[in-house]
Motif scaffolding. Sequence first.
Motif, short mmCIF file in Angstrom:
data_model
loop_
_atom_site.label_atom_id
_atom_site.label_comp_id
_atom_site.label_asym_id
_atom_site.label_seq_id
_atom_site.Cartn_x
_atom_site.Cartn_y
_atom_site.Cartn_z
N VAL A 151 -1.88 -12.93 -8.49
CA VAL A 151 -2.45 -11.58 -8.61
C VAL A 151 -2.97 -11.11 -7.25
O VAL A 151 -2.77 -9.96 -6.84
N GLN A 152 -3.65 -12.01 -6.53
CA GLN A 152 -4.13 -11.66 -5.19
C GLN A 152 -2.98 -11.25 -4.30
O GLN A 152 -3.07 -10.27 -3.52
N SER A 153 -1.88 -11.98 -4.37
CA SER A 153 -0.70 -11.69 -3.53
C SER A 153 -0.17 -10.29 -3.82
O SER A 153 0.20 -9.55 -2.90
N ILE A 154 -0.14 -9.92 -5.10
CA ILE A 154 0.37 -8.59 -5.46
C ILE A 154 -0.51 -7.51 -4.85
O ILE A 154 -0.02 -6.54 -4.26
N PHE A 155 -1.84 -7.64 -4.97
CA PHE A 155 -2.73 -6.62 -4.42
C PHE A 155 -2.66 -6.57 -2.89
O PHE A 155 -2.74 -5.50 -2.29
N LYS A 156 -2.48 -7.73 -2.26
CA LYS A 156 -2.37 -7.74 -0.80
C LYS A 156 -1.07 -7.11 -0.34
O LYS A 156 -1.03 -6.45 0.71
N ARG A 157 0.01 -7.30 -1.11
CA ARG A 157 1.28 -6.63 -0.77
C ARG A 157 1.13 -5.11 -0.84
O ARG A 157 1.77 -4.37 -0.11
N LEU A 158 0.25 -4.65 -1.73
CA LEU A 158 -0.02 -3.22 -1.85
C LEU A 158 -1.00 -2.72 -0.80
O LEU A 158 -1.33 -1.54 -0.78
N GLN A 159 -1.46 -3.60 0.08
CA GLN A 159 -2.42 -3.28 1.13
C GLN A 159 -3.78 -2.91 0.53
O GLN A 159 -4.50 -2.06 1.07
N PHE A 160 -4.13 -3.52 -0.62
CA PHE A 160 -5.44 -3.34 -1.23
C PHE A 160 -6.36 -4.48 -0.74
O PHE A 160 -5.90 -5.61 -0.57
N THR A 161 -7.63 -4.17 -0.54
CA THR A 161 -8.61 -5.19 -0.19
C THR A 161 -9.08 -5.89 -1.47
O THR A 161 -9.46 -5.22 -2.43
N VAL A 162 -9.05 -7.24 -1.47
CA VAL A 162 -9.35 -7.99 -2.68
C VAL A 162 -10.48 -8.98 -2.41
O VAL A 162 -10.47 -9.71 -1.42
N ASP A 163 -11.46 -9.00 -3.33
CA ASP A 163 -12.52 -10.00 -3.31
C ASP A 163 -12.51 -10.70 -4.67
O ASP A 163 -12.45 -10.04 -5.71
N VAL A 164 -12.59 -12.04 -4.64
CA VAL A 164 -12.55 -12.82 -5.88
C VAL A 164 -13.86 -13.57 -6.03
O VAL A 164 -14.34 -14.22 -5.10
N SER A 165 -14.43 -13.48 -7.23
CA SER A 165 -15.64 -14.22 -7.56
C SER A 165 -15.43 -14.83 -8.95
O SER A 165 -15.53 -14.12 -9.97
N GLY A 166 -15.11 -16.13 -8.96
CA GLY A 166 -14.83 -16.77 -10.23
C GLY A 166 -13.54 -16.21 -10.82
O GLY A 166 -12.48 -16.24 -10.19
N GLU A 226 -13.37 -13.02 -11.75
CA GLU A 226 -13.40 -11.57 -11.54
C GLU A 226 -12.76 -11.21 -10.21
O GLU A 226 -13.00 -11.83 -9.18
N ILE A 227 -11.94 -10.15 -10.26
CA ILE A 227 -11.26 -9.65 -9.07
C ILE A 227 -11.80 -8.25 -8.79
O ILE A 227 -11.75 -7.37 -9.66
N THR A 228 -12.31 -8.03 -7.58
CA THR A 228 -12.79 -6.70 -7.18
C THR A 228 -11.83 -6.15 -6.14
O THR A 228 -11.62 -6.76 -5.09
N VAL A 229 -11.27 -4.99 -6.45
CA VAL A 229 -10.24 -4.39 -5.60
C VAL A 229 -10.78 -3.09 -5.00
O VAL A 229 -11.28 -2.22 -5.71
N THR A 230 -10.69 -2.98 -3.68
CA THR A 230 -11.01 -1.73 -3.00
C THR A 230 -9.69 -1.01 -2.73
O THR A 230 -8.84 -1.50 -2.00
N VAL A 231 -9.55 0.16 -3.35
CA VAL A 231 -8.27 0.87 -3.34
C VAL A 231 -8.25 1.86 -2.18
O VAL A 231 -9.17 2.68 -2.04
N PRO A 232 -7.22 1.85 -1.34
CA PRO A 232 -7.14 2.83 -0.24
C PRO A 232 -7.11 4.25 -0.78
O PRO A 232 -6.63 4.51 -1.89
N THR A 233 -7.61 5.18 0.01
CA THR A 233 -7.68 6.58 -0.44
C THR A 233 -6.30 7.19 -0.65
O THR A 233 -6.18 8.20 -1.33
N ARG A 234 -5.26 6.58 -0.08
CA ARG A 234 -3.91 7.12 -0.30
C ARG A 234 -3.47 6.95 -1.75
O ARG A 234 -2.58 7.64 -2.22
N ARG A 235 -4.11 6.02 -2.48
CA ARG A 235 -3.77 5.78 -3.88
C ARG A 235 -4.87 6.33 -4.78
O ARG A 235 -5.60 5.60 -5.44
N GLY A 236 -4.96 7.65 -4.80
CA GLY A 236 -5.98 8.29 -5.63
C GLY A 236 -5.74 8.16 -7.11
O GLY A 236 -6.59 8.53 -7.92
N ASP A 237 -4.57 7.62 -7.52
CA ASP A 237 -4.25 7.49 -8.93
C ASP A 237 -4.87 6.24 -9.56
O ASP A 237 -4.80 6.07 -10.78
#
Length: 804
Positions: free
Chosen positions: A434-449, A451-462
Amino acid sequence: MFVSYKWLQEYVDLSGISPVELAEKITKSGIEVEGVEKKSEGIKGVVIGHVLEKVKHPEADKLNICQVDLGQETPVQIICGAPNVDKGQKVAVATVGAVLPGNFKIKKAKLRGEESNGMICSLQELGIEPKVVAKDYSSGIFVFPSEAEAGQDALSLLGLDDAILELGLTPNRADAMSMLGVAYEVGAILGREVKWPEISEHSSSEEASGYISVKVDAKEDNPLYVAKVIKDVKIGPSPLWMQTLLMNSGIRPHNNIVDITNYVLLEYGQPLHAFDYNKIGSKEILVRRASEGEKIVTLDEAERTLKADHLVITNGTDPIALAGVMGGANSEVDTDTTTVLLESAYFTGGVIRKASKDHGLRSEASSRYEKGVDPNRVRQAAERAADLMAQYAGGTVLNGSVTADALQIEPAVVSITLEKINRVLGTHLQMDQVQSIFKRLQFTVDVSGDEITVTVPTRRGDITIEEDLIEEVARLFGYDNLPLTLPVAETGPGGLTSYQLKRRKVRSFLEGAGLYQAVTYSLTTNEKANQYALETADTIRLAMPMSEERSTLRLSITPQLLEILKYNIARQNDSIAIYETGSVFLKNGEHELPVEKEHLAGALTGLWHSQLWQGEKKPVDFYVAKGVLEGLFSVLGISEAVSYHPAAIPGMHPGRTAEIKLNGEAVGFVGQIHPKVQKDMDLKETFVFELSLQSVLKVHVEPISYTSIPRFPSITRDIALVVDRETAAGQIYSVITEAGGKLLKEVSVFDLYEGERMEQGKKSIAFSLKYLDPERTLTDEEVTKAHNKVLKTVEEKTGAALRA
């Protein structure tokens, strides 16, 4: 969105992936590729030619004789009728043997006595749409830059060797309305890096702030406005590679400045606008809402009246652009422009859509603003365009940008657990997948246990909620890789009820028998509502009818079918067979909803069968209508339960109408319309039937049972019975069938005689009776015994006598 395969390669490595393969991968990831077009498909033999000499054709005023160097040992002579062809030009030449769009083959020819060895081509003749051809070349041949070499492949220079992918974007995927956006998508699909364009830094002795100031009154509509100034530009055509990319994307080239703004729009997805600085009339840009009734002449030379909810760019006083939609003619860049004011802004979608819709102006810029642009590309796009203007227009970029910035947009932060992703998708993905998929999308990913917290770039307003993240994982993991499961429910998959299946069977049979389905109004007049009704009930009138013709709910379908026949016969369509299944409505008290029952009705008139070559014509009669119903009852498996009885029904012929009973209960009628009704409606002989479809289809039918073909012979006996003229054949048929016992298998009527040799008031009906035992051969004694019993019973119950 049109995506150039060759252009896309500048941002992401496409090695090893063909355009068709790429299109399939993009489609499978969730963005449909509606087509892949190879621009040069079917075209060959087109090269660059250098016009060495041009003279007028001696026999034709509009033709020129050109000597053209094709990079060979000797020039060739080509006759050309283009008005703009001239000596020294580099042009596209279809050589002898070349093939142009439409499989048009070039051959040697003589035009007015002069030999022509090829054809000098316009862009339209090479398959480029006229609407994207620059105005300078819209009515003549295209002239290549002087550095083009004779003999070089013209299709390559024009970008016609490219493949164009047409993306069918949904409104939420505004990020893919740019080459960089598509590059991010393709990079994620292929697992490859995205390369951004390089922007050179420029320094000048002058500051942009010394030339212009920016003020925004409507901050909610325009939270960010960036202005740059480029001096000493030289207006001319843009580089050929840029023109071809624009044309392949469906945009017409104009000049280097305008083309650069359109190029960056396609590249970054950020609309730009270039003003002629010297035409603005002030050193101020003011962005505000328009005044009601304020006017502006836009670049298409149309005067437009503005409303108070439109956003305009002004010079402090007068509008110079309709924001995000179209610039004003009073500040247009033209051949005399030397200083450009470049606008890059973030406008909110609602205000742009309102202006675009009100003025009927749908532009590349407005479509992107409406769906949402990336606020973090506003400044970058301005710098990129200014750099290109320095390169291709010789301009000097003044230091800095003048901005009005009230923008407050932060990247979306969305959290989700790995358990929920796997539960929703039915997968067993690991955290690193899952982390690999988000990183391929150029999303910033933080994992805690978990839970996955994703910071979405502004180019992906959807992407704003957990389900959006699940969708991203699903499409990049691959929809084809998701496990297949059956739905879990208390009942099985849905299907048609027994009633619905039978109704389909009814429609299929009637259409197979030659009847067309009709659909008529359930509302009629009060007078027609009760006509031909199977059940007597009070009519139901609408409280607020549209008209008196449609004021009352019907109790019968037949009157509407008669209206259809009348309409068609009046238009010389005189052989018609139609049916309808629909509802009738029975009153159910003053304050209750009516009872709704489904009926089947049919109407037939004219010829039922016609073979003109053999001279055969069979008009519709009572037995045709009755035969249609008998066939239907046979298909439904209820023939044995149906009987026909003479009936007197208002509006029907008194001697050609039968009531239909099912298991002894009346369910409908069949017969001819009364001659008076036919005359009043200008109808020929017309036969109708109407049944309570609910009653017919709800009858329980035993499963079909089959018997083997009999091995033993049958014995047939014919009898002619003399009975009173009023005695119905059906009555005698029933008595014979009952009396014949298990040996009697078939009974049929084959003759009726009422001639002069028959006693007054009598008639003779002949029946054929077939006796059979499937287990053995019957003897004459056994058949005679059963037959005599039939004769005796018929005589006792009907008074019939065996005809001598």
